[in-house]
Design an enzyme around this catalytic site. Structure first.
Site, PDB file in Angstrom:
ATOM      1  N   LYS A  96      53.600   9.135  41.132  1.00 32.79           N
ATOM      2  CA  LYS A  96      53.932  10.356  40.384  1.00 32.79           C
ATOM      3  C   LYS A  96      55.301  10.826  40.820  1.00 32.79           C
ATOM      4  O   LYS A  96      55.586  10.922  42.023  1.00 32.79           O
ATOM      5  CB  LYS A  96      52.878  11.447  40.695  1.00 32.79           C
ATOM      6  CG  LYS A  96      53.114  12.738  39.916  1.00 32.79           C
ATOM      7  CD  LYS A  96      52.509  12.672  38.535  1.00 32.79           C
ATOM      8  CE  LYS A  96      53.043  13.731  37.583  1.00 32.79           C
ATOM      9  NZ  LYS A  96      54.336  13.367  36.948  1.00 32.79           N
ATOM     10  N   LYS A 120      55.782  14.957  49.693  1.00 37.10           N
ATOM     11  CA  LYS A 120      55.619  16.174  48.885  1.00 37.10           C
ATOM     12  C   LYS A 120      54.283  16.134  48.150  1.00 37.10           C
ATOM     13  O   LYS A 120      53.508  17.090  48.175  1.00 37.10           O
ATOM     14  CB  LYS A 120      56.774  16.243  47.877  1.00 37.10           C
ATOM     15  CG  LYS A 120      56.770  17.479  47.002  1.00 37.10           C
ATOM     16  CD  LYS A 120      57.689  17.337  45.782  1.00 37.10           C
ATOM     17  CE  LYS A 120      59.115  16.984  46.155  1.00 37.10           C
ATOM     18  NZ  LYS A 120      60.031  17.121  44.998  1.00 37.10           N
ATOM     19  N   LYS A 132      59.582   7.501  41.669  1.00 35.15           N
ATOM     20  CA  LYS A 132      60.716   8.189  41.033  1.00 35.15           C
ATOM     21  C   LYS A 132      61.452   7.182  40.165  1.00 35.15           C
ATOM     22  O   LYS A 132      61.417   5.989  40.442  1.00 35.15           O
ATOM     23  CB  LYS A 132      61.680   8.722  42.109  1.00 35.15           C
ATOM     24  CG  LYS A 132      62.586   9.827  41.629  1.00 35.15           C
ATOM     25  CD  LYS A 132      61.897  11.171  41.716  1.00 35.15           C
ATOM     26  CE  LYS A 132      62.706  12.264  41.108  1.00 35.15           C
ATOM     27  NZ  LYS A 132      62.137  13.588  41.442  1.00 35.15           N
ATOM     28  N   ASP A 172      63.357  15.503  35.780  1.00 34.52           N
ATOM     29  CA  ASP A 172      64.177  15.819  36.960  1.00 34.52           C
ATOM     30  C   ASP A 172      65.553  16.143  36.369  1.00 34.52           C
ATOM     31  O   ASP A 172      65.634  16.519  35.179  1.00 34.52           O
ATOM     32  CB  ASP A 172      64.204  14.630  37.940  1.00 34.52           C
ATOM     33  CG  ASP A 172      64.761  15.009  39.319  1.00 34.52           C
ATOM     34  OD1 ASP A 172      64.006  15.559  40.136  1.00 34.52           O
ATOM     35  OD2 ASP A 172      65.958  14.772  39.582  1.00 34.52           O
TER      36      ASP A 172
HETATM   37  P1  NDP Z   1      68.581  20.220  35.539  1.00 36.49           P
HETATM   38  O1  NDP Z   1      69.178  19.007  34.952  1.00 36.49           O
HETATM   39  O2  NDP Z   1      67.764  21.112  34.684  1.00 36.49           O
HETATM   40  O3  NDP Z   1      69.708  21.110  36.238  1.00 36.49           O
HETATM   41  C1  NDP Z   1      70.507  20.563  37.223  1.00 36.49           C
HETATM   42  C2  NDP Z   1      71.525  21.597  37.634  1.00 36.49           C
HETATM   43  O4  NDP Z   1      72.192  21.165  38.810  1.00 36.49           O
HETATM   44  C3  NDP Z   1      72.619  21.811  36.592  1.00 36.49           C
HETATM   45  O5  NDP Z   1      73.071  23.126  36.674  1.00 36.49           O
HETATM   46  C4  NDP Z   1      73.680  20.821  37.035  1.00 36.49           C
HETATM   47  O6  NDP Z   1      74.988  21.142  36.612  1.00 36.49           O
HETATM   48  C5  NDP Z   1      73.579  20.942  38.536  1.00 36.49           C
HETATM   49  N1  NDP Z   1      74.010  19.679  39.148  1.00 36.49           N
HETATM   50  C6  NDP Z   1      73.417  18.469  39.006  1.00 36.49           C
HETATM   51  N2  NDP Z   1      74.102  17.533  39.669  1.00 36.49           N
HETATM   52  C7  NDP Z   1      75.142  18.169  40.225  1.00 36.49           C
HETATM   53  C8  NDP Z   1      76.214  17.739  41.027  1.00 36.49           C
HETATM   54  N3  NDP Z   1      76.323  16.452  41.411  1.00 36.49           N
HETATM   55  N4  NDP Z   1      77.097  18.686  41.442  1.00 36.49           N
HETATM   56  C9  NDP Z   1      76.971  19.990  41.057  1.00 36.49           C
HETATM   57  N5  NDP Z   1      75.977  20.446  40.293  1.00 36.49           N
HETATM   58  C10 NDP Z   1      75.079  19.553  39.888  1.00 36.49           C
HETATM   59  O7  NDP Z   1      67.707  19.680  36.786  1.00 36.49           O
HETATM   60  P2  NDP Z   1      66.540  20.434  37.576  1.00 36.49           P
HETATM   61  O8  NDP Z   1      66.768  21.890  37.604  1.00 36.49           O
HETATM   62  O9  NDP Z   1      65.249  19.901  37.066  1.00 36.49           O
HETATM   63  O10 NDP Z   1      66.722  19.821  39.043  1.00 36.49           O
HETATM   64  C11 NDP Z   1      67.500  20.470  40.049  1.00 36.49           C
HETATM   65  C12 NDP Z   1      67.076  19.955  41.415  1.00 36.49           C
HETATM   66  O11 NDP Z   1      65.680  20.255  41.628  1.00 36.49           O
HETATM   67  C13 NDP Z   1      67.190  18.447  41.628  1.00 36.49           C
HETATM   68  O12 NDP Z   1      67.508  18.196  42.963  1.00 36.49           O
HETATM   69  C14 NDP Z   1      65.773  17.950  41.350  1.00 36.49           C
HETATM   70  O13 NDP Z   1      65.527  16.718  41.997  1.00 36.49           O
HETATM   71  C15 NDP Z   1      64.965  19.081  41.977  1.00 36.49           C
HETATM   72  N6  NDP Z   1      63.591  19.222  41.539  1.00 36.49           N
HETATM   73  C16 NDP Z   1      63.282  19.328  40.205  1.00 36.49           C
HETATM   74  C17 NDP Z   1      61.977  19.503  39.827  1.00 36.49           C
HETATM   75  C18 NDP Z   1      61.592  19.690  38.399  1.00 36.49           C
HETATM   76  O14 NDP Z   1      60.408  19.905  38.146  1.00 36.49           O
HETATM   77  N7  NDP Z   1      62.493  19.640  37.442  1.00 36.49           N
HETATM   78  C19 NDP Z   1      60.879  19.524  40.807  1.00 36.49           C
HETATM   79  C20 NDP Z   1      61.323  19.484  42.183  1.00 36.49           C
HETATM   80  C21 NDP Z   1      62.633  19.324  42.506  1.00 36.49           C
HETATM   81  P3  NDP Z   1      75.736  20.192  35.561  1.00 36.49           P
HETATM   82  O15 NDP Z   1      75.023  20.415  34.255  1.00 36.49           O
HETATM   83  O16 NDP Z   1      77.146  20.645  35.571  1.00 36.49           O
HETATM   84  O17 NDP Z   1      75.572  18.770  36.056  1.00 36.49           O
HETATM   85  O1  2IT Z   2      61.151  16.191  42.399  1.00 37.87           O
HETATM   86  C1  2IT Z   2      60.096  16.497  41.799  1.00 37.87           C
HETATM   87  O2  2IT Z   2      59.080  16.833  42.405  1.00 37.87           O
HETATM   88  C2  2IT Z   2      60.108  16.450  40.330  1.00 37.87           C
HETATM   89  N1  2IT Z   2      61.144  16.176  39.743  1.00 37.87           N
HETATM   90  C3  2IT Z   2      58.850  16.720  39.564  1.00 37.87           C
HETATM   91  C4  2IT Z   2      57.982  15.498  39.516  1.00 37.87           C
HETATM   92  C5  2IT Z   2      56.775  15.589  38.622  1.00 37.87           C
HETATM   93  O3  2IT Z   2      56.120  14.545  38.507  1.00 37.87           O
HETATM   94  O4  2IT Z   2      56.462  16.639  38.066  1.00 37.87           O
END
Ligand code: NDP
Ligand code: 2IT
Length: 452
Positions: A96, A120, A132, A172
């Site tokens: 997952k 996690k 992943k 993600d």
């Molecule tokens: P999104 O794509 O929705 O948003 C990502 C954000 O981070 C954007 O604002 C983007 O800006 C910025 N960003 C990404 N890469 C970079 C970079 N190299 N430098 C600067 N800014 C950056 O992704 P999420 O919100 O889903 O994910 C954000 C983080 O949370 C990640 O680390 C992800 O692994 C983690 N995460 C996500 C989960 C989920 O359920 N979605 C669960 C747990 C963790 P820009 O558009 O300019 O690239």
């Molecule tokens: O980093 C994370 O935990 C996620 N991007 C969510 C993974 C999921 O299966 O919901």
């Protein structure tokens, strides 16, 4: 009985091996290092782990898939990207974890994310293994039609590796509701199956769980609140800096605001916005979720309280709390020193591995409560597992019920990390607590299942 220092030197030797066996994967080395440097107490206390080669097995993915993703852009030009799915560990349940579409994606990045995901997911207690995937495809500036064709091509290979009892991807970075829709449509078409539990983060009305979009951000704020409670404080009146402006950042800001804190920043790769009055979420959602624009547009439209700082570090903004919610290694030692100088009380990771190891040590040494991502951002994958449960039962729960379950899960993860840290003589160290507690669950399942 092996001493902790003997065990640590065995683990250090193993880390060298990991670097040699996995060249040019610095993010994976970093993630392995961050876990292994905290495991000596538990490995010393339970010699069966070392005797059974358990850690050597744990750092080697069960399966790694890499594939070509050809697609045509709107001009008819053929493009080729690389697709990945790393099925890291299935001792506790089906693999997952999310899919990331970002130009920086490579095998080492996916392996770091998959490795983190094992622990996690174990911490959620919900019976999910770790995996992943993703691609080096860059969705920025691509039309809807291009994103759809890319997703269809990606799934045309991925479908043979996944399944509701095998491997269940989700979103993600760069993968949200729109992409999950295109991916699900193609999976259904190829397999001729209505298999709702094969992907999570689906839309409302066709198998998606209420509160899944909100879950990661909400969960991280609940984790931060639990850390503050240990110090006799709450969120009311606290100023918070949040990085990112995607899924995690937006719902982090929403929950902070709901619980009485003032979230004053957001960012993207172009720079950051600081808004003294607190981020106006309707405006941010309109710009990011509807228009898919950049954060400078927020400052332009918000008026006098907000300004956009191109480039720049969001961690320069003074605050009580910091919630990094963008990407790996976005908060380094200098940023941590600035946060400490400005009196930060807690740092809670919404993103995966956003804080560099040097920064983590600096924050912990300064007495800042530090919530590592594998605990603090587990709310997203936890509600994904609840989405799978609803899909299996062919039912859907109310938002209130999902939110209540999410709150219970975050409280339980916090308690587990806190108590495990105390049990291993590291009171208040959530990094050690999360690593050891997640490790024990996976390791015990692997031991029971033989040499796997
Ligand atoms: P999104 O794509 O929705 O948003 C990502 C954000 O981070 C954007 O604002 C983007 O800006 C910025 N960003 C990404 N890469 C970079 C970079 N190299 N430098 C600067 N800014 C950056 O992704 P999420 O919100 O889903 O994910 C954000 C983080 O949370 C990640 O680390 C992800 O692994 C983690 N995460 C996500 C989960 C989920 O359920 N979605 C669960 C747990 C963790 P820009 O558009 O300019 O690239
Ligand atoms: O980093 C994370 O935990 C996620 N991007 C969510 C993974 C999921 O299966 O919901």
């Amino acid at each position: 009985m092996t001493t902790r220092s003997e065990t640590q030197s065995t683990l250090d030797h193993l880390l060298t091996e990991i670097e040699l066996r996995n060249p040019a994967q610095p993010e994976f080395h970093q993630a392995a290092h961050e876990v292994l440097e905290t495991l000596a107490p538990v490995v010393a206390a339970r010699p069966e782990y070392a005797e059974s080669g358990l850690i050597e097995r744990l750092v080697e993915p069960e399966r790694q898939v890499m594939f070509r993703v050809p697609w045509q852009d709107d001009q008819g030009r053929v493009r080729v990207n690389r697709g990945f799915r790393v099925e890291f560990n299935s001792a506790l349940g089906p693999y997952k974890g999310g899919l990331r579409f970002h130009p920086s994606v490579n095998l080492g990045v996916i392996k770091f994310l998959g490795f983190e995901q094992i622990f996690k997911n174990a911490l959620t207690g919900l019976g999910i293994g770790g995996g992943k995937g993703g691609s080096d495809f860059d969705p920025h500036g691509r039309s809807d039609a291009e994103v759809m064709r890319f997703c269809q091509s990606f799934m045309t290979e991925l479908y043979r590796h996944i399944g509701e009892h095998t491997d269940v991807p989700a979103g993600d970075i760069g993968v949200g509701g729109r992409e999950i829709g295109y991916l699900f449509g193609q999976y259904r078409r190829i397999t001729n199956r209505w298999e709702s539990g094969v992907l999570t983060g689906k839309g409302q009305g066709w198998g998606g769980s209420l509160i899944r979009p909100e879950a990661t951000g909400y969960g991280n704020v609940l984790f931060a609140a639990a850390m503050l409670r240990e110090r006799g404080e709450d969120l009311e009146g606290q100023t918070a800096v949040v990085s990112g402006s995607g899924n995690v950042a937006i719902y982090t800001i929403e929950k902070l605001t709901a619980l009485g804190a003032n979230a004053v920043t957001c960012s993207d790769s172009s720079g950051y916005v600081v808004d003294e009055k607190g981020i106006d979420l309707d405006l941010l959602k309109q710009i990011k979720e509807v228009e898919r624009g950049r954060v400078d547009a927020y400052a332009e439209r918000r008026g006098a309280s907000a300004r956009f700082v191109p480039g720049g570090s969001v961690w320069d903004v003074p605050a009580d709390l910091a919630l990094p919610s963008a990407t790996q290694n976005e908060l380094d030692e200098n940023a941590a020193a600035t946060l400490v100088r400005n009196g930060v009380k807690a740092v809670s990771e919404g993103a995966n591995m956003p804080t560099t190891p040097e920064a983590v040590h600096l924050l912990q040494k300064a007495g800042v409560a530090f919530g590592p991502g594998k605990a603090a951002n587990a709310g997203g994958v936890a509600v994904s597992a609840l989405e799978m449960a609803q899909n299996h039962a062919r039912t859907s729960w109310t938002a209130a019920r999902v939110e209540e379950e999410l709150a219970d899960i975050m409280t339980s993860i916090h308690t587990t990390c806190h108590e495990t840290a105390e049990r291993y003589d590291a009171p208040g160290d959530y990094v050690t607590g999360a690593n050891i507690a997640g490790f024990e669950r996976v390791a015990d399942a692997m031991l029971a299942q033989g040499v796997i």
